[in-house]
Design a protein around this motif. Structure first.
Motif, short mmCIF file in Angstrom:
data_model
loop_
_atom_site.label_atom_id
_atom_site.label_comp_id
_atom_site.label_asym_id
_atom_site.label_seq_id
_atom_site.Cartn_x
_atom_site.Cartn_y
_atom_site.Cartn_z
N THR A 66 0.83 -1.20 0.00
CA THR A 66 0.00 0.00 0.00
C THR A 66 0.86 1.25 0.00
O THR A 66 0.60 2.20 -0.75
CB THR A 66 -0.93 0.01 1.23
N THR A 92 -2.66 1.34 6.01
CA THR A 92 -3.46 0.24 5.47
C THR A 92 -4.40 -0.22 6.57
O THR A 92 -3.95 -0.58 7.66
CB THR A 92 -2.57 -0.93 5.03
N SER A 168 -11.28 2.82 0.51
CA SER A 168 -10.31 3.82 0.94
C SER A 168 -10.96 4.80 1.90
O SER A 168 -12.17 4.73 2.16
CB SER A 168 -9.74 4.57 -0.26
N ASP A 171 -13.65 6.97 -0.16
CA ASP A 171 -14.35 6.21 -1.20
C ASP A 171 -15.78 6.66 -1.44
O ASP A 171 -16.30 6.50 -2.55
CB ASP A 171 -14.32 4.72 -0.86
N LEU A 184 -5.90 2.71 2.35
CA LEU A 184 -6.65 1.70 1.61
C LEU A 184 -7.10 0.62 2.59
O LEU A 184 -6.40 0.33 3.56
CB LEU A 184 -5.79 1.07 0.51
N ALA A 208 -5.17 3.48 -5.42
CA ALA A 208 -4.27 4.41 -4.76
C ALA A 208 -4.25 5.76 -5.47
O ALA A 208 -4.18 6.82 -4.82
CB ALA A 208 -2.86 3.83 -4.70
N GLU A 211 -7.35 7.61 -4.35
CA GLU A 211 -7.20 8.08 -2.97
C GLU A 211 -6.24 9.27 -2.91
O GLU A 211 -6.52 10.28 -2.25
CB GLU A 211 -6.70 6.94 -2.08
#
Length: 436
Positions: A66, A92, A168, A171, A184, A208, A211
């Motif tokens: 991550t 993470t 995430s 999200d 994440l 990623a 995010e």
């Protein structure tokens, strides 16, 4: 055998009153909550129960992957936007950690509407019915707490479902995690990639990118994060509830019968009634969310470009996921009457594409310098026309601090105005958009 609410049982011999003491003790614990209109202790308990066995420990390899993915994503974004990195920390999360880390924001989002429900519940039962319980009864305080209890149960069930879906910290289009923390959710990233026939590393890198793009926008447009949260809160505070339905449900509760409490919890009492004012507030929120998601989609598409073979497939999968909605959107709609699914995805996508064509990356990003410069719901009706209008704007010298000199863009400063409506978008010309 009697089924008791919230996952606990009486224990002991059902015919022995002393066997009911564990139940009463648990109920008293639940009803002693005094931390606000939502019983967040119960909410967390139910959410964590739903995650039992569904939230695995993040391995060191996943944490390392991550960090590498988000760092690479942030590097790629340097070519796609003038906004600098907004990431201070990379994490993470397990599903349980997502719940814990986002709970403060959920509290601020849910408490306003819950306060209205709690007030309605506490005033719905006739005083004589309360008096009949007796001051010494261990459940005598149930009716003053039942609103927070009911809402806490509903919120907890909803958040438990959300924790198993979101990939995430950003999200759902609203910054739920701590500021500057890019994260994440490992299990959900893996679930997102199932069936897409793309390497796990590529799926992780694409998410990623999304995010990291959100973090740039929320980190360097100073007014945006609070504007989103304030707009949701404004919507929630104006919600109109069906008071007669609440009153009927409350009056049907027998405080000495836990099963009647359980029935009340599943009665669908919280469906808000839309008023013209609420529809206008929703339109403002949907537009702001659409512009955020459209910008993210645009810069991620530009950053991935030819670097990522499966970028377009992952983009389409992300669009479909947002457009069709899932437990996240459905849960939020249940909690505060908002459906966070894209309603004007194509229009917002075409608008950002048009602005980029006319003014370039710097001109596009400069529009975030002040809320008065953002497109409105009416602009989404003619997205390509907004691109033409944007040609007259002049960008500030330093886009790393978009504090907003509106006069430089031909607009009058009006900090209190709120942008208008949808939420998910995709920056491509209209004919190439396949979402929804």
């Amino acid at each position: 055998m009697t089924n008791f609410p919230f996952g606990f049982g009486a224990g002991g011999d059902p015919g022995d009153p002393s066997g009911q003491l564990p139940l009463f003790a648990e109920l008293q614990k639940l009803l002693s909550w005094s931390g606000g209109p939502v019983n967040w202790e119960l909410a967390k308990q139910l959410a964590n129960q739903s995650l039992a066995g569904n939230s695995t420990i993040v391995s060191p390899a996943d944490r390392s992957a991550t960090v590498e993915a988000i760092r690479l994503a942030d590097l790629w974004l340097d070519d796609a936007t003038d906004l600098p990195s907004g990431i201070q920390t990379i994490e993470t999360w397990t599903r349980a950690e997502w719940l814990e880390r986002t709970l403060p924001v959920w509290t601020s989002l849910c408490d306003p509407v819950a306060a209205r429900v709690v007030a309605a519940m506490s005033s719905a039962l006739p005083a004589e019915q309360l008096e009949a319980l007796g001051a010494g009864n261990p459940l005598a305080g149930i009716m003053t707490q039942i609103g927070g209890l009911m809402f806490g149960a509903q919120v907890g069930q909803g958040l438990g479902g959300l924790a198993q879906e979101v990939v995430s910290a950003t999200d759902v289009g609203i910054p739920l995690g701590p500021q500057g923390v890019a994260a994440l959710v490992a299990d959900n990233v893996a679930a997102f990639g199932e069936g897409l026939e793309r390497p796990a590393e590529e799926v992780r890198l694409y998410l990623a990118l999304r995010e990291a793009a959100h973090q740039r926008l929320f980190g360097h447009v100073p007014w945006l994060r609070q504007r989103l949260l304030d707009t949701v809160e404004s919507y929630a505070r104006g919600i109109t509830l069906d008071m007669s339905a609440i009153e009927s449900a409350v009056q049907g509760i027998d405080p000495m019968n836990p099963e009647s409490v359980q029935e009340a919890l599943t009665g669908g009492l919280f469906a808000p009634q839309q008023t013209p004012e609420q529809e206008a507030a929703l339109r403002r929120l949907e537009t702001l969310l659409a512009l955020v998601e459209g910008w993210v989609d645009a810069v991620v598409a530009a950053a991935a470009g030819d670097r990522m073979p499966g970028a377009e497939a992952l983009r389409e999968a992300s669009r479909r996921r947002r457009a069709t909605g899932g437990p996240a959107e459905q849960t939020f709609a249940t909690l505060v009457g908002l459906e966070l699914r894209p309603r004007r995805l194509r229009e917002a996508a075409a608008l950002w594409w048009s602005v980029t064509e006319k003014r370039g990356v710097s001109g596009r990003d400069a529009i975030w310098s002040h809320p008065d410069l953002l497109p409105t719901a009416e602009d989404l009706d003619d997205p390509l026309g907004f691109g033409e209008k944007a040609e007259g704007f002049s960008a500030p010298d330093d886009l790393s601090e978009l504090d907003g000199d509106a006069a430089a863009f031909g607009a009058d400063p009006a900090p209190e105005s709120v942008p208008e409506a949808p939420e998910d978008t995709e920056p491509k010309p209209p004919e190439s958009d396949a979402a929804g």
